[in-house]
Design an enzyme around this catalytic site. Sequence first.
Site, short mmCIF file in Angstrom:
data_model
loop_
_atom_site.label_atom_id
_atom_site.label_comp_id
_atom_site.label_asym_id
_atom_site.label_seq_id
_atom_site.Cartn_x
_atom_site.Cartn_y
_atom_site.Cartn_z
N TYR A 1 0.87 -1.18 0.00
CA TYR A 1 0.00 0.00 0.00
C TYR A 1 0.91 1.24 0.00
O TYR A 1 2.07 1.14 -0.38
CB TYR A 1 -0.90 -0.13 1.24
N ARG B 1 -5.74 10.40 -10.90
CA ARG B 1 -5.16 11.08 -9.73
C ARG B 1 -4.68 10.00 -8.77
O ARG B 1 -5.34 9.67 -7.81
CB ARG B 1 -6.23 11.99 -9.10
N LYS C 1 -5.72 -1.68 -2.82
CA LYS C 1 -6.89 -1.46 -1.95
C LYS C 1 -7.58 -2.79 -1.66
O LYS C 1 -7.98 -3.07 -0.54
CB LYS C 1 -7.89 -0.50 -2.63
N GLU D 1 -12.03 5.00 -6.78
CA GLU D 1 -10.74 5.32 -6.17
C GLU D 1 -9.87 6.14 -7.10
O GLU D 1 -9.69 5.79 -8.28
CB GLU D 1 -10.02 3.99 -5.84
N ASP D 2 -9.32 7.20 -6.57
CA ASP D 2 -8.31 7.99 -7.25
C ASP D 2 -8.75 8.51 -8.62
O ASP D 2 -7.98 8.50 -9.59
CB ASP D 2 -6.97 7.24 -7.31
N ASP E 1 -13.98 6.37 -2.07
CA ASP E 1 -13.09 6.24 -0.92
C ASP E 1 -12.37 7.55 -0.60
O ASP E 1 -12.17 7.89 0.57
CB ASP E 1 -12.08 5.14 -1.25
N ASP E 2 -11.96 8.28 -1.62
CA ASP E 2 -11.19 9.51 -1.39
C ASP E 2 -12.06 10.60 -0.77
O ASP E 2 -11.59 11.39 0.04
CB ASP E 2 -10.57 9.99 -2.70
N ASN F 1 -0.57 11.68 0.25
CA ASN F 1 0.24 10.50 -0.05
C ASN F 1 0.89 10.65 -1.42
O ASN F 1 0.41 11.42 -2.24
CB ASN F 1 -0.66 9.25 -0.06
#
Length: 564
Positions: free
Chosen positions: A102, A155, A173, A244-245, A267-268, A417
């Site tokens: 991760y 992203r 994930k 995600e992202d 999730d973000d 991150n």
Amino acid sequence: MFDTTAAFVTTGRSGYELLADPQLNKGTAFSETERDAFDLHGLLPPNVSTLDEQVSRRLQALRSFETDLERYAFLRELQDTNETLFYALLVGNLEELLPIVYTPTVGAGCQQFSRLFRKPRGLFLSIPHKARIDRIFAQPRFDAVEAIVVTDGERILGLGDQGAGGMGIPIGKLALYTGCGGLHPATTLPILLDVGTDNSDCLTDPLYVGWRHERVRGQEYDDFVEAFVSAVIKRWPRVLLQWEDFAKNNATRLLERYRDRLCTFNDDVQGTAAVATGTLLAAVNVTGVPLTEQRVAVLGAGSAGCGIASLIRAAMRDAGLSESEATARFYMVDRDGLLVEGMPGLTSFQLPFVQARKAIEGWKLDHPDRIGLLDVVRNARPTVLIGVSGQAGTFSEPVVRAMAECNGRPIIFPLSNPTSRAEATPVDIEAWTEGRALIGVGSPFPPITRGGARFKVDQTNNSYIFPGVGLGALAVGASRVSDGMFMAAAKALASSSAARDNPKHNLLPPVSALREVAAKVAFAVAIQAHQEGLTADVPIDRIDQRIHAKIWTPRYVPYRRKMD
Ligand SMILES: NC(=O)C1=CN([C@@H]2O[C@H](COP(=O)(O)OP(=O)(O)OC[C@H]3O[C@@H](n4cnc5c(N)ncnc54)[C@H](O)[C@@H]3O)[C@@H](O)[C@H]2O)C=CC1
Ligand SMILES: CC(=O)C(=O)O
Ligand SMILES: [Mg+2]
């Protein structure tokens, strides 16, 4: 529901075909009887190992590598060879392995994806193959799928557009969905929507494995996403879909479009909001300043930033503030400075958090035409500073010192991150606040020294939330994922804080306890779903049992040969 407790597995595969299937392969742990039954003699060395012995062997090999990227590649290879062993290794060594599987190493894994690519995992859905989505999904291998994590790679952490390399994120994930949330690996599916990339390094790299095309946007992009979601609902009507992202212009927009059509969340936006809110609630216990008196500055008013503001604001409302009283307590700072009413270019999800012009009248500014973060800290005197900008070093010494000047215990969370993108390092924050700050970071950092002892700073990452949300939602067959479920997750996390009993302790449980955290979050989320009428007919007193029945522990079960 996938049976995680089956006493044995029946399979028609044998010989190399069995060894080549990562879901079934046991490597050297196949017993003599299984070697007889499945024609494995000679294909394996004669000594039969236990799972524990295999774990020790792999751990030794893992530790012998020089770099984390090598360790990442090794673990990915293991995951694609023997999933049970991969998860036994991961579950038994969460603290050591999470930074590899991760953040931060997964970021480098995405950047190097084309070079590391060995075996297929998950699905690559590309625009040129839009018409084939149903057929791709139809493969029997995906019959057991219950949880999907999807990205379009635009992203990736704070690393920007990684095109098809973004696939590393859904894979990582979902490794946590199993490693921490206990979902059986056969029920998980990582998906990369390959809509092209605007990353010129990828486009000009002869080894790039993705669709070599500039990123498709606008109606064609939306039509592709619609085709994807419709096909998902048709194939797996009760699936949990995690976004995600995605980049800022798509993340919240797609969430709003689909959140009432299936069991889905971003999730973000929402997972990050819950971990930030949960950690803040734990911090409030320590500082003694009630939530209703906190003032929150957020650097990076994007998907994560506005998601965080939204959930903390809801918590403030729960604590007694009106909507407008709560809203006035947020200072959202983006590239062009503080978001204030009338500012050009604001997005719909930023609008609820703009500051009124009147509220900032009389502020003393460094430059009259731009209200920077330092101006905000000096004038608004926030109690909480959260970073989700993806920009390293933006919590500068003057900013952090200004936080320390106006707060006995400033709450400072540089959440971006991977590690290289953190707004400040824990060591610097500790020094600039004379050890008074309550710190949370998105990625792991080495321990700091506090009171003469080593202190491991809390990793305030949505990994404390999404495995539990997924587990809880799936265990009770939730039809939707509501904001209330994320609030329940945040409160469950806060209630796990050791700092409740001793303010010197951590705000969050350690990473090594992520499995227990996920089970606790799952319970709170499932109860909330039940209370909101979002579950299938699961009696409330069966929820705990449903959750535990869903948690798979990596172990080998005996195999029996399927007769034709
Ligand atoms: N710790 C955690 O669990 C999580 C951390 N993150 C991290 O948060 C960061 C942002 O993620 P998202 O919100 O999804 O991205 P985003 O792209 O939606 O938002 C980032 C925002 O930061 C702004 N920004 C860029 N440079 C800035 C600067 N110098 N000053 C102020 N604002 C600036 C951008 O304009 C944008 O609005 C990433 O680094 C990501 O890894 C995201 C989700 C979870
Ligand atoms: C943790 C996470 O989801 C991110 O950095 O995007
Ligand atoms: Mg993310």
